[in-house]
Design an enzyme around this catalytic site. Structure first.
Site, PDB file in Angstrom:
ATOM      1  N   GLN A 178      -7.122  -1.960   4.260  1.00 12.80           N
ATOM      2  CA  GLN A 178      -6.641  -1.260   3.238  1.00 12.80           C
ATOM      3  C   GLN A 178      -6.932  -0.259   2.461  1.00 12.80           C
ATOM      4  O   GLN A 178      -6.532   0.456   1.866  1.00 12.80           O
ATOM      5  CB  GLN A 178      -5.172  -1.976   3.163  1.00 12.80           C
ATOM      6  CG  GLN A 178      -3.924  -1.672   2.024  1.00 12.80           C
ATOM      7  CD  GLN A 178      -2.649  -2.386   2.138  1.00 12.80           C
ATOM      8  OE1 GLN A 178      -2.447  -2.540   2.836  1.00 12.80           O
ATOM      9  NE2 GLN A 178      -2.836  -2.498   0.665  1.00 12.80           N
ATOM     10  N   ASN A 184      -2.670  -2.140  13.168  1.00 11.50           N
ATOM     11  CA  ASN A 184      -3.746  -2.223  12.977  1.00 11.50           C
ATOM     12  C   ASN A 184      -4.419  -0.954  13.861  1.00 11.50           C
ATOM     13  O   ASN A 184      -4.663  -0.613  13.592  1.00 11.50           O
ATOM     14  CB  ASN A 184      -4.626  -3.885  13.987  1.00 11.50           C
ATOM     15  CG  ASN A 184      -4.848  -5.108  12.644  1.00 11.50           C
ATOM     16  OD1 ASN A 184      -3.341  -4.648  11.722  1.00 11.50           O
ATOM     17  ND2 ASN A 184      -4.542  -6.103  13.420  1.00 11.50           N
ATOM     18  N   SER A 220       0.867  -1.128   0.035  1.00  9.72           N
ATOM     19  CA  SER A 220      -0.068  -0.163   0.060  1.00  9.72           C
ATOM     20  C   SER A 220       0.761   1.277  -0.130  1.00  9.72           C
ATOM     21  O   SER A 220       0.448   2.444  -0.061  1.00  9.72           O
ATOM     22  CB  SER A 220      -0.848  -0.261   1.220  1.00  9.72           C
ATOM     23  OG  SER A 220      -0.124  -0.084   1.818  1.00  9.72           O
ATOM     24  N   SER A 264     -14.327  27.791 -27.607  1.00 13.30           N
ATOM     25  CA  SER A 264     -13.802  25.884 -27.756  1.00 13.30           C
ATOM     26  C   SER A 264     -13.221  26.624 -29.504  1.00 13.30           C
ATOM     27  O   SER A 264     -12.856  27.196 -30.086  1.00 13.30           O
ATOM     28  CB  SER A 264     -15.852  25.805 -28.973  1.00 13.30           C
ATOM     29  OG  SER A 264     -15.630  24.986 -29.864  1.00 13.30           O
ATOM     30  N   TYR A 281     -10.070  -6.385  12.639  1.00 13.18           N
ATOM     31  CA  TYR A 281      -9.589  -5.945  11.181  1.00 13.18           C
ATOM     32  C   TYR A 281      -8.624  -6.721  10.509  1.00 13.18           C
ATOM     33  O   TYR A 281      -9.147  -8.483  10.528  1.00 13.18           O
ATOM     34  CB  TYR A 281      -7.241  -5.643  11.816  1.00 13.18           C
ATOM     35  CG  TYR A 281      -6.977  -5.605  10.606  1.00 13.18           C
ATOM     36  CD1 TYR A 281      -6.895  -3.990  10.315  1.00 13.18           C
ATOM     37  CD2 TYR A 281      -6.031  -6.081   9.514  1.00 13.18           C
ATOM     38  CE1 TYR A 281      -6.708  -3.547   8.944  1.00 13.18           C
ATOM     39  CE2 TYR A 281      -5.070  -5.756   8.407  1.00 13.18           C
ATOM     40  CZ  TYR A 281      -5.364  -4.147   8.144  1.00 13.18           C
ATOM     41  OH  TYR A 281      -4.933  -3.869   6.632  1.00 13.18           O
ATOM     42  N   ASN A 303     -17.732  27.930 -22.084  1.00 13.05           N
ATOM     43  CA  ASN A 303     -17.993  26.945 -22.035  1.00 13.05           C
ATOM     44  C   ASN A 303     -17.992  27.389 -19.959  1.00 13.05           C
ATOM     45  O   ASN A 303     -16.839  27.612 -20.351  1.00 13.05           O
ATOM     46  CB  ASN A 303     -17.360  25.663 -22.748  1.00 13.05           C
ATOM     47  CG  ASN A 303     -17.751  25.783 -23.943  1.00 13.05           C
ATOM     48  OD1 ASN A 303     -19.179  26.611 -24.391  1.00 13.05           O
ATOM     49  ND2 ASN A 303     -17.102  25.077 -24.893  1.00 13.05           N
ATOM     50  N   GLU A 324     -18.661  22.355 -15.280  1.00 12.95           N
ATOM     51  CA  GLU A 324     -19.709  20.715 -15.902  1.00 12.95           C
ATOM     52  C   GLU A 324     -18.306  19.821 -15.190  1.00 12.95           C
ATOM     53  O   GLU A 324     -18.926  18.263 -14.328  1.00 12.95           O
ATOM     54  CB  GLU A 324     -18.884  20.528 -17.598  1.00 12.95           C
ATOM     55  CG  GLU A 324     -20.080  21.697 -17.985  1.00 12.95           C
ATOM     56  CD  GLU A 324     -19.325  21.957 -19.471  1.00 12.95           C
ATOM     57  OE1 GLU A 324     -20.266  20.948 -20.402  1.00 12.95           O
ATOM     58  OE2 GLU A 324     -19.031  22.695 -19.824  1.00 12.95           O
ATOM     59  N   LYS A 374     -18.876  30.779 -28.880  1.00 11.51           N
ATOM     60  CA  LYS A 374     -18.915  30.690 -27.453  1.00 11.51           C
ATOM     61  C   LYS A 374     -17.410  30.187 -26.121  1.00 11.51           C
ATOM     62  O   LYS A 374     -16.601  30.643 -26.452  1.00 11.51           O
ATOM     63  CB  LYS A 374     -19.075  28.068 -27.996  1.00 11.51           C
ATOM     64  CG  LYS A 374     -19.201  27.930 -28.909  1.00 11.51           C
ATOM     65  CD  LYS A 374     -19.835  26.938 -28.574  1.00 11.51           C
ATOM     66  CE  LYS A 374     -20.370  26.306 -27.381  1.00 11.51           C
ATOM     67  NZ  LYS A 374     -20.908  24.745 -27.048  1.00 11.51           N
ATOM     68  N   HIS A 376     -40.245  22.359 -10.924  1.00  4.18           N
ATOM     69  CA  HIS A 376     -40.232  22.108 -12.235  1.00  4.18           C
ATOM     70  C   HIS A 376     -39.453  22.385 -13.660  1.00  4.18           C
ATOM     71  O   HIS A 376     -39.445  21.944 -14.311  1.00  4.18           O
ATOM     72  CB  HIS A 376     -41.819  21.035 -12.828  1.00  4.18           C
ATOM     73  CG  HIS A 376     -42.910  20.799 -11.724  1.00  4.18           C
ATOM     74  ND1 HIS A 376     -42.664  19.791 -11.313  1.00  4.18           N
ATOM     75  CD2 HIS A 376     -43.248  21.722 -10.198  1.00  4.18           C
ATOM     76  CE1 HIS A 376     -43.297  18.948 -10.219  1.00  4.18           C
ATOM     77  NE2 HIS A 376     -43.817  20.383 -10.059  1.00  4.18           N
TER      78      HIS A 376
HETATM   79  N1  ARG Z   1      -1.722  -0.627   5.391  1.00  4.65           N
HETATM   80  C1  ARG Z   1      -2.513  -1.968   6.660  1.00  4.65           C
HETATM   81  C2  ARG Z   1      -4.016  -0.993   5.994  1.00  4.65           C
HETATM   82  O1  ARG Z   1      -3.755  -0.393   5.408  1.00  4.65           O
HETATM   83  C3  ARG Z   1      -2.042  -1.361   7.515  1.00  4.65           C
HETATM   84  C4  ARG Z   1      -2.435  -2.677   8.977  1.00  4.65           C
HETATM   85  C5  ARG Z   1      -1.933  -4.141   8.080  1.00  4.65           C
HETATM   86  N2  ARG Z   1      -2.097  -4.544   9.395  1.00  4.65           N
HETATM   87  C6  ARG Z   1      -1.559  -6.307   9.202  1.00  4.65           C
HETATM   88  N3  ARG Z   1      -2.229  -6.490  10.428  1.00  4.65           N
HETATM   89  N4  ARG Z   1      -1.422  -6.339   8.352  1.00  4.65           N
HETATM   90  O2  ARG Z   1      -4.693  -1.389   6.511  1.00  4.65           O
END
Ligand code: ARG
Length: 467
Positions: free
Chosen positions: A332, A120, A33, A287, A327, A295, A300, A293, A166
């Site tokens: 993640q 965690n 991650s 445009s 957890y 825009n 948008e 134009k 409406h």
């Molecule tokens: N990268 C993990 C997350 O974002 C951190 C927690 C990971 N915990 C574990 N027991 N693998 O959730």
């Protein structure tokens, strides 16, 4: 890539004790991650400093180790901020990237930082701190947008425009009143932000993996050091909970929906057919083929960002749905949704604030449109109730016939003669013409929250005292 494939042969330095070999390349890819959670580096380091300080205060680690840890973490923060830190996917996430570098910097003392803590509760802490800061940014941005609307409302407290239901002309209103409707909407969004900050204001650190810890930690101390009101009460819930992220995303979604309704109105109002507003050059584009134009691209795109933001909410709700306590790695997937929604919302709020401040209002076009479409028909009916004593239903009927008469003649209500109106009801007198103009109609609506300029000014004052 070359570095990674050779490294996958060895097991993870942080948790690899029972592993003979490292992960498959695809495992590393799905598991890591760090590419997105490096955004949490500052929160991670703050949390670790508070945790180490508490461990030392409680005599769980030595003051010397605490000092080495804090110095090491401070160096790491500087390295990251200077762009000198090498993030490694093999080390999965921000927590292990930081800890691994800490070990390289200070040696074995680094290994004591993770006492009485798990990733965690660590990730729950880092992410909460981040969302808390984002909620503060959102609150500030909403305050800016509300301020922009208050200024425009003040300027246009007397500007008449058609009010719609409406998207058909309903009754004349003031542009100031319409602006104040958005102030109410964004004011509620800001209230939701404030409530979410209160809900979130509990510190997760010390819940450890899920069960708490046998070390004599002081969770109140870390909560206080990190600016939380108090520690969370249930360690299982603490590491299972992502309500704060879901709450942020639902607030972001509702705000985005409000922004998209405003964006849609700006798109409609800025068409030459309406011509109620003109966007500044700063918030529109031309445009490449049609030179005439202009825009409303920013409006948008604000309208479109709502899709991403609402999508993030649904994505995280779906991730969390059916997850057993406590957890699971599924969680993640919370961060990218929140980061993306936060970025989109910040951008949309900033663009909208700029547009609202810059757009020029065509008072003449609004006034002309306010008088068309028999917008004062209700005023005529109300007059018949008040002055001729008719029940409202009968007055409604008489007025309907007046509209039909005007339509047949191709004129507006105020252009019908007194004699013509009297053929519809003998009780009608010349006094009726006082209520048929849009200005008179608007000025008469002085009920609490109504569109009369006097009432709109009162609403503006109420908000100015609270913004
Ligand atoms: N990268 C993990 C997350 O974002 C951190 C927690 C990971 N915990 C574990 N027991 N693998 O959730």
């Amino acid at each position: 890539m070359a570095e990674q494939s050779s490294e996958t042969k060895t097991s993870n330095a942080m948790w690899g004790g029972r592993f003979a070999s490292g992960p498959a390349a695809v495992m590393e890819e799905i598991n890591a991650s760090i590419d997105f959670d490096k955004k949490l580096y500052a929160q991670d380091i703050r949390g670790s400093i508070a945790h180490a300080t508490m461990l030392a205060e409680k005599g769980i680690i030595s003051q010397a180790d605490r000092q080495a840890i804090v110095e090491g973490l401070t160096t790491i923060r500087d390295e990251i901020e200077a762009g000198r830190f090498e993030f490694s996917r093999r080390l999965e996430d921000i927590h292990m990237n930081v800890e691994s570098r800490l070990a390289a910097l200070i040696g074995p003392a680094a290994g004591r930082l993770h006492t009485a803590r798990s990733r965690n509760d660590q990730v729950a802490l880092d992410f909460r701190l981040w969302v808390k800061e984002e909620l503060q940014r959102t609150e500030t941005a909403l305050t800016g947008l509300i301020a922009a609307f208050l200024d425009r409302a003040e300027e246009h407290a007397e500007t008449v425009m058609p009010g719609f239901t409406h998207l058909q002309t309903a009754q004349p209103v003031t542009f100031g009143h319409h602006c104040m409707a958005y102030v109410e909407m964004f004011g509620r969004d800001r209230q939701r932000v404030r409530h979410a900050m209160e809900h979130l204001d509990e510190s997760p650190i010390g819940a450890a993996a899920l069960a708490g810890t046998g070390f004599s930690i002081d969770r109140h101390m870390t909560a206080k050091a990190l600016g939380f009101r108090e520690p969370t009460r249930n360690s299982i819930d603490t590491v299972s909970d992502r309500d704060f992220a879901l709450e942020f995303l639902s607030i972001a979604s509702i705000t985005a929906v409000h922004l998209s309704r405003l964006a849609e109105e700006i798109v409609i109002w800025s068409t030459p057919q309406f011509g109620f507003v003109r966007l500044s050059d700063a918030f529109s584009t031309g445009s490449s083929i049609m030179p005439q134009k202009k825009n409303p691209d920013a409006a948008e795109l604000v309208r479109a960002k709502t899709g991403r933001i609402n999508g993030s909410l649904i994505a995280l709700l779906t991730v969390m749905k059916g997850l057993p306590l406590a957890y699971s790695k599924d969680m993640q997937e919370d961060k990218e949704q929140v980061f993306d929604a936060a970025e989109s919302l910040e951008l949309a709020l900033a663009a909208m604030t700029g547009m609202v401040r810059d757009l020029s209002v065509s008072v003449e076009r609004m006034k002309a449109a306010a008088g068309s479409g028999y917008s004062t028909a209700t005023d005529l009916a109300d007059w018949l109730v008040r002055e001729a004593g008719l029940p409202f239903r009968d007055a409604h009927h008489v007025t309907g016939r007046a509209v039909a008469m005007a339509e047949a003649k191709g004129c507006d209500l105020a252009s019908l003669s007194l004699e013509e109106l009297q053929t519809l009801h003998p009780g009608i007198t010349a006094g009726i013409f006082d209520v048929l103009s849009v200005e008179a109609s608007v000025a008469s609506r002085t009920s609490y929250g109504g569109t009369a300029p006097s009432e709109v000014r009162r609403q503006i004052a109420w908000w100015r005292a609270r913004n």
